[in-house]
Motif scaffolding. Structure first.
Motif, PDB file in Angstrom:
ATOM      1  N   UNK A   1       7.512   0.571  44.232  1.00  0.00           N
ATOM      2  CA  UNK A   1       6.907   1.525  45.161  1.00  0.00           C
ATOM      3  C   UNK A   1       7.411   2.932  44.868  1.00  0.00           C
ATOM      4  N   UNK A   2       6.545   3.903  45.079  1.00  0.00           N
ATOM      5  CA  UNK A   2       6.875   5.292  44.756  1.00  0.00           C
ATOM      6  C   UNK A   2       8.147   5.757  45.448  1.00  0.00           C
ATOM      7  N   UNK A   3       8.325   5.431  46.715  1.00  0.00           N
ATOM      8  CA  UNK A   3       9.483   5.917  47.460  1.00  0.00           C
ATOM      9  C   UNK A   3      10.648   4.949  47.495  1.00  0.00           C
ATOM     10  N   UNK A   4      10.362   3.638  47.429  1.00  0.00           N
ATOM     11  CA  UNK A   4      11.409   2.634  47.608  1.00  0.00           C
ATOM     12  C   UNK A   4      11.914   2.027  46.309  1.00  0.00           C
TER      13      UNK A   4
ATOM     14  N   UNK B   1       7.829  -2.368  53.687  1.00  0.00           N
ATOM     15  CA  UNK B   1       7.190  -1.268  54.420  1.00  0.00           C
ATOM     16  C   UNK B   1       8.198  -0.481  55.252  1.00  0.00           C
ATOM     17  N   UNK B   2       9.256  -1.144  55.679  1.00  0.00           N
ATOM     18  CA  UNK B   2      10.265  -0.479  56.523  1.00  0.00           C
ATOM     19  C   UNK B   2      10.777   0.796  55.869  1.00  0.00           C
ATOM     20  N   UNK B   3      11.139   0.728  54.605  1.00  0.00           N
ATOM     21  CA  UNK B   3      11.658   1.912  53.921  1.00  0.00           C
ATOM     22  C   UNK B   3      10.608   2.983  53.719  1.00  0.00           C
ATOM     23  N   UNK B   4       9.360   2.582  53.572  1.00  0.00           N
ATOM     24  CA  UNK B   4       8.284   3.533  53.336  1.00  0.00           C
ATOM     25  C   UNK B   4       7.865   4.260  54.612  1.00  0.00           C
ATOM     26  N   UNK B   5       8.298   3.743  55.759  1.00  0.00           N
ATOM     27  CA  UNK B   5       7.976   4.356  57.053  1.00  0.00           C
ATOM     28  C   UNK B   5       9.250   4.679  57.836  1.00  0.00           C
TER      29      UNK B   5
ATOM     30  N   UNK C   1       2.004   8.123  48.623  1.00  0.00           N
ATOM     31  CA  UNK C   1       2.672   6.841  48.433  1.00  0.00           C
ATOM     32  C   UNK C   1       1.761   5.847  47.707  1.00  0.00           C
ATOM     33  N   UNK C   2       2.327   5.113  46.759  1.00  0.00           N
ATOM     34  CA  UNK C   2       1.570   4.071  46.072  1.00  0.00           C
ATOM     35  C   UNK C   2       2.518   2.989  45.573  1.00  0.00           C
ATOM     36  N   UNK C   3       1.953   1.820  45.310  1.00  0.00           N
ATOM     37  CA  UNK C   3       2.725   0.688  44.812  1.00  0.00           C
ATOM     38  C   UNK C   3       2.104   0.183  43.518  1.00  0.00           C
ATOM     39  N   UNK C   4       2.968  -0.192  42.587  1.00  0.00           N
ATOM     40  CA  UNK C   4       2.529  -0.775  41.318  1.00  0.00           C
ATOM     41  C   UNK C   4       2.604  -2.297  41.432  1.00  0.00           C
TER      42      UNK C   4
END
Length: 286
Positions: A62-65, A113-117, A177-180
């Motif tokens: 994930x872009x942020x996590x 999702x917790x870390x992304x929000x 935000x995006x996920x690979x």
């Protein structure tokens, strides 16, 4: 029939990524029939590939996590091959079943999702956070809990929360935000000329040799191979001993990559998890 394993239930981001991959398959093979098999956890999804399903679609980064550790650990010791990657925009919403946010006592959120929000979640006071295995499970559990509960869910799942009293349409930390996702199979995919490729490999440092990372980087640098990421994971044999999960630009059959791999393989145990067509990033910087 092509059976594809992914994290369920329906309408998870994994489900969306899987349907995106199916569209690509059917664009090339219109007569190909497919079936999505949903699993409750990422580990169960991974284990189903090659047993109950020919393919599997799993989130890897994930872009942020950063990396999804449970999937990364499965890839460190697998005989499966990565045959494709997908990039999916990821945006989350908050739904509450209470009249006011001050009445919220319980929030359900998927563990990634917790870390992304986290910015939204950290702003809540006196709320018990419940981690779940999937985003849709978060919604189901919140609906069961009732009028003091809420959930973090994908924006595309808002239609399933028509009974919600409170809605915050976007609670994601980053707008872009995006996920690979990776598509895995028992069989490697044949190379298609003219396509841009990426290769994923694992260097196993089982002997705990000094200077491993420096030697790896030097071998790739000498051959002018572009490393897009390096992630270390513990070998679980002793503290301070790590395996290295590496992504590079290009195909393993490219002459300069093959030369670099030969040099590294002379010193360490290397597993090429797959060479696959590089996904096009259409997300931009919204």
């Amino acid at each position: 029939m092509l059976n594809i394993a992914t994290l369920g239930p329906k309408d998870t981001f994994s489900d969306l990524a899987t349907k995106q991959y199916i569209q690509a398959i059917q664009a090339k093979e219109p007569l190909q029939t497919t079936h999505i098999q949903y699993y409750a956890t990422l580990s169960q999804t991974f284990e189903a590939i090659g047993k109950h399903c020919q393919l599997g679609v799993l989130p890897i980064e994930n872009l942020s996590e950063g990396y999804v550790q449970v999937v990364l650990d499965q890839l460190l010791d697998t005989k499966l091959s990565v045959i494709s990657e997908l990039l999916l925009p990821i945006q989350f919403s908050f739904v509450g079943f209470c009249e006011q946010i001050s009445e919220l006592t319980d929030l359900y959120v998927q563990f990634v999702a917790h870390g992304q929000c986290s910015e939204f979640i950290n702003g809540l006071e006196g709320v018990q956070i419940h981690m779940t295995q999937s985003n849709i499970e978060s919604l189901v559990l919140a609906q069961k809990k009732g009028k003091t509960a809420g959930a973090i869910i994908p924006q595309h799942a808002l239609s399933q929360a028509s009974d919600a009293k409170l809605i915050d349409n976007d609670v994601t930390n980053y707008r872009n935000n995006q996920t690979r996702f990776l598509v895995l199979s028992e069989t490697a995919q044949a190379r298609i000329q003219g396509k841009e490729y990426k290769t994923t490999l694992v260097v196993n440092n089982k002997q705990d040799c000094p200077g491993v990372l420096g030697n790896i980087v030097s071998a790739f640098a000498l051959q002018k191979v572009n490393l897009t990421s390096i992630m270390s994971r513990p070998t679980r044999s002793q503290i301070g001993n790590y395996h290295f999960f590496i992504d590079i630009d290009g195909h393993q059959e490219d002459a300069h990559i093959s030369a670099a791999l030969t040099e590294i393989q002379a010193q360490y145990d290397v597993t090429v998890v797959g060479s696959y067509i590089k996904a096009i990033n259409t997300n931009g910087n919204k």
